[in-house]
Motif scaffolding. Structure first.
Motif, PDB file in Angstrom:
ATOM      1  N   CYS A 122       0.823  -1.214   0.000  1.00  0.00           N
ATOM      2  CA  CYS A 122       0.000   0.000   0.000  1.00  0.00           C
ATOM      3  C   CYS A 122       0.858   1.266   0.000  1.00  0.00           C
ATOM      4  O   CYS A 122       1.825   1.380   0.758  1.00  0.00           O
ATOM      5  N   HIS A 124       0.113   4.022   1.171  1.00  0.00           N
ATOM      6  CA  HIS A 124      -0.045   4.858   2.358  1.00  0.00           C
ATOM      7  C   HIS A 124       1.100   4.599   3.338  1.00  0.00           C
ATOM      8  O   HIS A 124       1.987   5.422   3.481  1.00  0.00           O
ATOM      9  N   LEU A 125       1.101   3.424   3.957  1.00  0.00           N
ATOM     10  CA  LEU A 125       2.150   3.120   4.939  1.00  0.00           C
ATOM     11  C   LEU A 125       2.703   1.711   4.780  1.00  0.00           C
ATOM     12  O   LEU A 125       3.352   1.202   5.694  1.00  0.00           O
ATOM     13  N   GLY A 126       2.449   1.078   3.657  1.00  0.00           N
ATOM     14  CA  GLY A 126       3.129  -0.178   3.368  1.00  0.00           C
ATOM     15  C   GLY A 126       2.430  -1.448   3.800  1.00  0.00           C
ATOM     16  O   GLY A 126       3.033  -2.523   3.724  1.00  0.00           O
ATOM     17  N   CYS A 127       1.181  -1.399   4.243  1.00  0.00           N
ATOM     18  CA  CYS A 127       0.455  -2.647   4.518  1.00  0.00           C
ATOM     19  C   CYS A 127       0.160  -3.384   3.204  1.00  0.00           C
ATOM     20  O   CYS A 127       0.309  -2.831   2.120  1.00  0.00           O
ATOM     21  N   CYS A 153      -7.405  -1.706   1.494  1.00  0.00           N
ATOM     22  CA  CYS A 153      -6.386  -1.861   2.536  1.00  0.00           C
ATOM     23  C   CYS A 153      -7.032  -1.710   3.905  1.00  0.00           C
ATOM     24  O   CYS A 153      -7.553  -0.643   4.248  1.00  0.00           O
ATOM     25  N   CYS A 155      -5.701  -1.598   6.797  1.00  0.00           N
ATOM     26  CA  CYS A 155      -4.994  -0.834   7.830  1.00  0.00           C
ATOM     27  C   CYS A 155      -5.675   0.503   8.100  1.00  0.00           C
ATOM     28  O   CYS A 155      -5.929   0.861   9.247  1.00  0.00           O
ATOM     29  N   HIS A 156      -5.983   1.249   7.037  1.00  0.00           N
ATOM     30  CA  HIS A 156      -6.603   2.567   7.233  1.00  0.00           C
ATOM     31  C   HIS A 156      -7.695   2.844   6.215  1.00  0.00           C
ATOM     32  O   HIS A 156      -8.143   3.975   6.095  1.00  0.00           O
ATOM     33  N   GLY A 157      -8.079   1.842   5.445  1.00  0.00           N
ATOM     34  CA  GLY A 157      -9.239   1.991   4.573  1.00  0.00           C
ATOM     35  C   GLY A 157      -8.999   2.602   3.206  1.00  0.00           C
ATOM     36  O   GLY A 157      -9.946   3.082   2.573  1.00  0.00           O
ATOM     37  N   SER A 158      -7.777   2.575   2.701  1.00  0.00           N
ATOM     38  CA  SER A 158      -7.574   3.062   1.328  1.00  0.00           C
ATOM     39  C   SER A 158      -8.229   2.114   0.329  1.00  0.00           C
ATOM     40  O   SER A 158      -8.198   0.894   0.502  1.00  0.00           O
ATOM     41  N   PRO A 172      -6.786   7.189   2.925  1.00  0.00           N
ATOM     42  CA  PRO A 172      -5.714   8.178   3.018  1.00  0.00           C
ATOM     43  C   PRO A 172      -4.556   8.023   2.041  1.00  0.00           C
ATOM     44  O   PRO A 172      -3.632   8.838   2.057  1.00  0.00           O
TER      45      PRO A 172
HETATM   46  S1  FES Z   1      -1.270   1.327   4.912  1.00  0.00           S
HETATM   47 FE1  FES Z   1      -2.894   1.027   3.492  1.00  0.00          FE
HETATM   48  S2  FES Z   1      -4.371   2.493   4.093  1.00  0.00           S
HETATM   49 FE2  FES Z   1      -2.735   2.825   5.453  1.00  0.00          FE
END
Ligand code: FES
Length: 221
Positions: A122, A124-127, A153, A155-158, A172
């Motif tokens: 991802c 965003h932050l790599g999930c 994703c 982790c934070h809903g992207s 995000p």
């Molecule tokens: S790591 Fe994927 S939405 Fe934050």
């Protein structure tokens, strides 16, 4: 597991996807299969790196290659609409998903122009995100129903629209997911031949040079 509306209090720490115990429909199984397989690939790669570093000292750093490998990743006749294929590319620790969407897609290949592949890391932050066929929900957010084939994703809903070059349609993430460049030959073999921008998460040097994706690991092939 929190989503975009419940922002993680420590967003600077990438997290692996937390999964529920008992998926009960095909969408969940597909999503879980991607996340579990991809997480396993990452874990195996990390473990392998640690083991190798303990067994023998690292060789002198070689300069990173400047051209992407050409690697067979699937065959047309083996693909089923909505059933993802996971493969590492361009480095042997970086998972991607290839899927036949069943509808025309940006940069799609094959006779129906509907086969695409993207980095699963991802932006965003790599999930690791999961594939959702149209009308299905991620295990972390049953109130969401995919209006088209998307990447979600937990982790934070992207949310990434896979019919439209993984553009961001929710959450995000500041960027779309990097798209794997695919080719198909006369026999129906599908090859990964490169990565489109942006650079894979973790490789962002601030440069527009997409060969930054080749730095920091072992190219597949
Ligand atoms: S790591 Fe994927 S939405 Fe934050």
């Amino acid at each position: 597991m929190t989503v975009a509306s419940d922002e993680d209090p420590h967003p600077e720490e990438p997290k692996r996807l937390a999964l529920p115990d008992a998926p009960d429909d095909e969408g969940k199984r597909t999503f879980l299969k991607i996340a579990i397989v991809a997480s396993g690939l990452l874990a195996a790669g990390a473990a392998g790196s640690v083991a190798r570093s303990l067994i023998s000292p690292s060789p002198p750093a070689a300069s990173a290659p400047t051209t992407f490998p050409r690697v067979k990743v699937a065959t047309l006749t083996d693909l089923t609409v909505g059933v993802p294929v996971i493969f590492d590319y361009p480095l042997d620790t970086e998972p991607n998903v290839l899927v036949k969407l069943g509808q025309s897609a940006t940069n799609g290949i094959g006779p129906d122009g509907d086969i695409v592949a993207f980095s699963l890391v991802c932006q965003h932050l790599g999930c690791i995100w999961g594939f959702l066929p149209t009308g299905t929900s991620p295990p972390c957010n049953m109130s969401y129903k995919a209006p088209e084939p998307v990447g979600y994703c937990c982790c934070h809903g992207s949310v990434f629209d896979l019919t439209s070059a993984a553009r961001v349609v929710g959450g995000p993430s500041p960027r779309p997911q990097p798209q794997v460049q695919l080719e198909v030959d006369a026999s129906g073999a599908i090859y990964a031949v490169g990565m489109g921008p942006p650079t894979i998460f973790g490789h962002d040097t601030g440069s527009s040079d997409v060969t930054a994706d080749l730095q920091g690991g072992n190219p597949v092939g």
